[in-house]
Design a protein around this motif. Sequence first.
Motif, PDB file in Angstrom:
ATOM      1  N   ASP A  26      68.281  28.106  11.658  1.00  0.00           N
ATOM      2  CA  ASP A  26      68.983  26.913  12.141  1.00  0.00           C
ATOM      3  C   ASP A  26      70.383  26.810  11.549  1.00  0.00           C
ATOM      4  N   ILE A  27      70.593  27.395  10.369  1.00  0.00           N
ATOM      5  CA  ILE A  27      71.935  27.412   9.788  1.00  0.00           C
ATOM      6  C   ILE A  27      72.829  28.373  10.578  1.00  0.00           C
ATOM      7  N   THR A  28      72.285  29.529  10.904  1.00  0.00           N
ATOM      8  CA  THR A  28      73.035  30.491  11.714  1.00  0.00           C
ATOM      9  C   THR A  28      73.440  29.871  13.044  1.00  0.00           C
ATOM     10  N   THR A  29      72.497  29.193  13.685  1.00  0.00           N
ATOM     11  CA  THR A  29      72.781  28.534  14.969  1.00  0.00           C
ATOM     12  C   THR A  29      73.861  27.473  14.802  1.00  0.00           C
ATOM     13  N   ALA A  30      73.761  26.676  13.724  1.00  0.00           N
ATOM     14  CA  ALA A  30      74.752  25.619  13.481  1.00  0.00           C
ATOM     15  C   ALA A  30      76.143  26.205  13.294  1.00  0.00           C
ATOM     16  N   ILE A  31      76.253  27.302  12.551  1.00  0.00           N
ATOM     17  CA  ILE A  31      77.561  27.933  12.318  1.00  0.00           C
ATOM     18  C   ILE A  31      78.156  28.432  13.636  1.00  0.00           C
ATOM     19  N   LEU A  32      77.339  29.034  14.474  1.00  0.00           N
ATOM     20  CA  LEU A  32      77.833  29.565  15.747  1.00  0.00           C
ATOM     21  C   LEU A  32      78.249  28.453  16.700  1.00  0.00           C
ATOM     22  N   LYS A  33      77.685  27.251  16.511  1.00  0.00           N
ATOM     23  CA  LYS A  33      78.054  26.098  17.339  1.00  0.00           C
ATOM     24  C   LYS A  33      79.165  25.262  16.710  1.00  0.00           C
ATOM     25  N   GLY A  34      79.508  25.570  15.450  1.00  0.00           N
ATOM     26  CA  GLY A  34      80.488  24.755  14.739  1.00  0.00           C
ATOM     27  C   GLY A  34      79.894  23.465  14.215  1.00  0.00           C
ATOM     28  N   ALA A  35      78.574  23.427  14.005  1.00  0.00           N
ATOM     29  CA  ALA A  35      77.894  22.202  13.584  1.00  0.00           C
ATOM     30  C   ALA A  35      77.426  22.266  12.136  1.00  0.00           C
ATOM     31  N   GLN A  36      77.955  23.193  11.348  1.00  0.00           N
ATOM     32  CA  GLN A  36      77.601  23.293   9.945  1.00  0.00           C
ATOM     33  C   GLN A  36      78.266  22.172   9.144  1.00  0.00           C
ATOM     34  N   HIS A  37      77.923  22.064   7.870  1.00  0.00           N
ATOM     35  CA  HIS A  37      78.560  21.068   7.003  1.00  0.00           C
ATOM     36  C   HIS A  37      80.067  21.302   6.989  1.00  0.00           C
ATOM     37  N   GLY A  38      80.809  20.217   7.054  1.00  0.00           N
ATOM     38  CA  GLY A  38      82.262  20.310   7.155  1.00  0.00           C
ATOM     39  C   GLY A  38      82.928  21.004   5.988  1.00  0.00           C
ATOM     40  N   LYS A  39      82.287  21.041   4.829  1.00  0.00           N
ATOM     41  CA  LYS A  39      82.896  21.661   3.653  1.00  0.00           C
ATOM     42  C   LYS A  39      82.637  23.163   3.579  1.00  0.00           C
ATOM     43  N   LEU A  40      81.788  23.665   4.444  1.00  0.00           N
ATOM     44  CA  LEU A  40      81.446  25.081   4.386  1.00  0.00           C
ATOM     45  C   LEU A  40      82.587  25.932   4.925  1.00  0.00           C
ATOM     46  N   GLU A  41      82.995  26.923   4.153  1.00  0.00           N
ATOM     47  CA  GLU A  41      84.042  27.843   4.621  1.00  0.00           C
ATOM     48  C   GLU A  41      83.701  29.261   4.173  1.00  0.00           C
ATOM     49  N   ALA A  42      84.344  30.212   4.817  1.00  0.00           N
ATOM     50  CA  ALA A  42      83.972  31.614   4.672  1.00  0.00           C
ATOM     51  C   ALA A  42      84.019  32.093   3.224  1.00  0.00           C
ATOM     52  N   GLY A  43      85.081  31.757   2.511  1.00  0.00           N
ATOM     53  CA  GLY A  43      85.218  32.230   1.139  1.00  0.00           C
ATOM     54  C   GLY A  43      84.072  31.797   0.253  1.00  0.00           C
ATOM     55  N   ALA A  44      83.651  30.550   0.411  1.00  0.00           N
ATOM     56  CA  ALA A  44      82.549  30.041  -0.411  1.00  0.00           C
ATOM     57  C   ALA A  44      81.235  30.722  -0.056  1.00  0.00           C
ATOM     58  N   LEU A  45      81.062  31.032   1.221  1.00  0.00           N
ATOM     59  CA  LEU A  45      79.788  31.586   1.673  1.00  0.00           C
ATOM     60  C   LEU A  45      79.555  33.004   1.151  1.00  0.00           C
ATOM     61  N   VAL A  46      80.627  33.747   0.874  1.00  0.00           N
ATOM     62  CA  VAL A  46      80.446  35.115   0.381  1.00  0.00           C
ATOM     63  C   VAL A  46      80.736  35.239  -1.110  1.00  0.00           C
ATOM     64  N   SER A  47      80.872  34.111  -1.794  1.00  0.00           N
ATOM     65  CA  SER A  47      81.055  34.182  -3.252  1.00  0.00           C
ATOM     66  C   SER A  47      79.736  34.590  -3.903  1.00  0.00           C
ATOM     67  N   THR A  48      79.827  35.111  -5.094  1.00  0.00           N
ATOM     68  CA  THR A  48      78.642  35.603  -5.800  1.00  0.00           C
ATOM     69  C   THR A  48      77.619  34.486  -5.983  1.00  0.00           C
ATOM     70  N   GLY A  49      76.391  34.737  -5.569  1.00  0.00           N
ATOM     71  CA  GLY A  49      75.307  33.773  -5.739  1.00  0.00           C
ATOM     72  C   GLY A  49      75.369  32.594  -4.798  1.00  0.00           C
ATOM     73  N   ALA A  50      76.184  32.669  -3.748  1.00  0.00           N
ATOM     74  CA  ALA A  50      76.359  31.506  -2.866  1.00  0.00           C
ATOM     75  C   ALA A  50      75.141  31.238  -2.002  1.00  0.00           C
ATOM     76  N   VAL A  51      74.421  32.276  -1.622  1.00  0.00           N
ATOM     77  CA  VAL A  51      73.311  32.112  -0.690  1.00  0.00           C
ATOM     78  C   VAL A  51      71.989  32.125  -1.441  1.00  0.00           C
ATOM     79  N   ASP A  52      71.395  30.948  -1.561  1.00  0.00           N
ATOM     80  CA  ASP A  52      70.080  30.826  -2.185  1.00  0.00           C
ATOM     81  C   ASP A  52      69.040  31.433  -1.253  1.00  0.00           C
ATOM     82  N   PRO A  53      68.097  32.215  -1.758  1.00  0.00           N
ATOM     83  CA  PRO A  53      67.086  32.806  -0.873  1.00  0.00           C
ATOM     84  C   PRO A  53      66.143  31.769  -0.253  1.00  0.00           C
ATOM     85  N   ASP A  54      66.096  30.587  -0.843  1.00  0.00           N
ATOM     86  CA  ASP A  54      65.218  29.529  -0.329  1.00  0.00           C
ATOM     87  C   ASP A  54      65.893  28.794   0.827  1.00  0.00           C
ATOM     88  N   TRP A  55      65.258  28.782   1.990  1.00  0.00           N
ATOM     89  CA  TRP A  55      65.873  28.162   3.166  1.00  0.00           C
ATOM     90  C   TRP A  55      66.081  26.664   2.995  1.00  0.00           C
TER      91      TRP A  55
END
Length: 219
Positions: free
Chosen positions: A178-207
Amino acid sequence: MPAPEIETLVTERVAQVFDDPLELMASACLEVPADLHASVTASARALAARLRSKEHSLVRDLIAGVEVQQSGIVIHCTPAGIAAALGVDTAATAPDRLTLGAQARLTRSGRALRLVHDSGTQASCRPERSLSRLLAQAHGYWRELRRGELDIKTLAAREGVSASWITRVLRLAFLAPDITTAILKGAQHGKLEAGALVSTGAVDPDWSAQRKLYLPAAK
């Protein structure tokens, strides 16, 4: 300033006022004869649709000004313009301005400014190319690695990037669906940006943890 997002928020807020013709008549001090009530109601709803289509000439006739404040957007409408659009008159006691508020604030997302509601929803849902491109890369890299024909170091050398970069991007292939779908629709959290998403440890394995960070708060 994110002009398209401000425009969308402003036109939607004014359209909401036209969605409730009785409230509009009272707040703008419109003089509506009883025999015209039904036709004015129909006109108000038609004007709401035109506002949502961003008919610029109508917007200019109805809105005197817009203020972008720290806590939200303030919209100044003209009762005279509203009355003219509906084909009625204003009362002698009508104010010069009808002021509306829209709860959204400017938030920096990387280098860009975004207009975000308190829930975290963006005022205008538009897919961000940088995020969509990263998702496409992540799933493309993962498909190649699953074939077992090359490893991360070989893939990184071919792409001209570091192995650590490939690893950080790969994590995006394991975002909650559902996060992937939200990003493709532009419906993700407004503070989310590319640099933060690929920073070390940014993606928690827990959905569940991912959803708290990357999706707007449920309404």
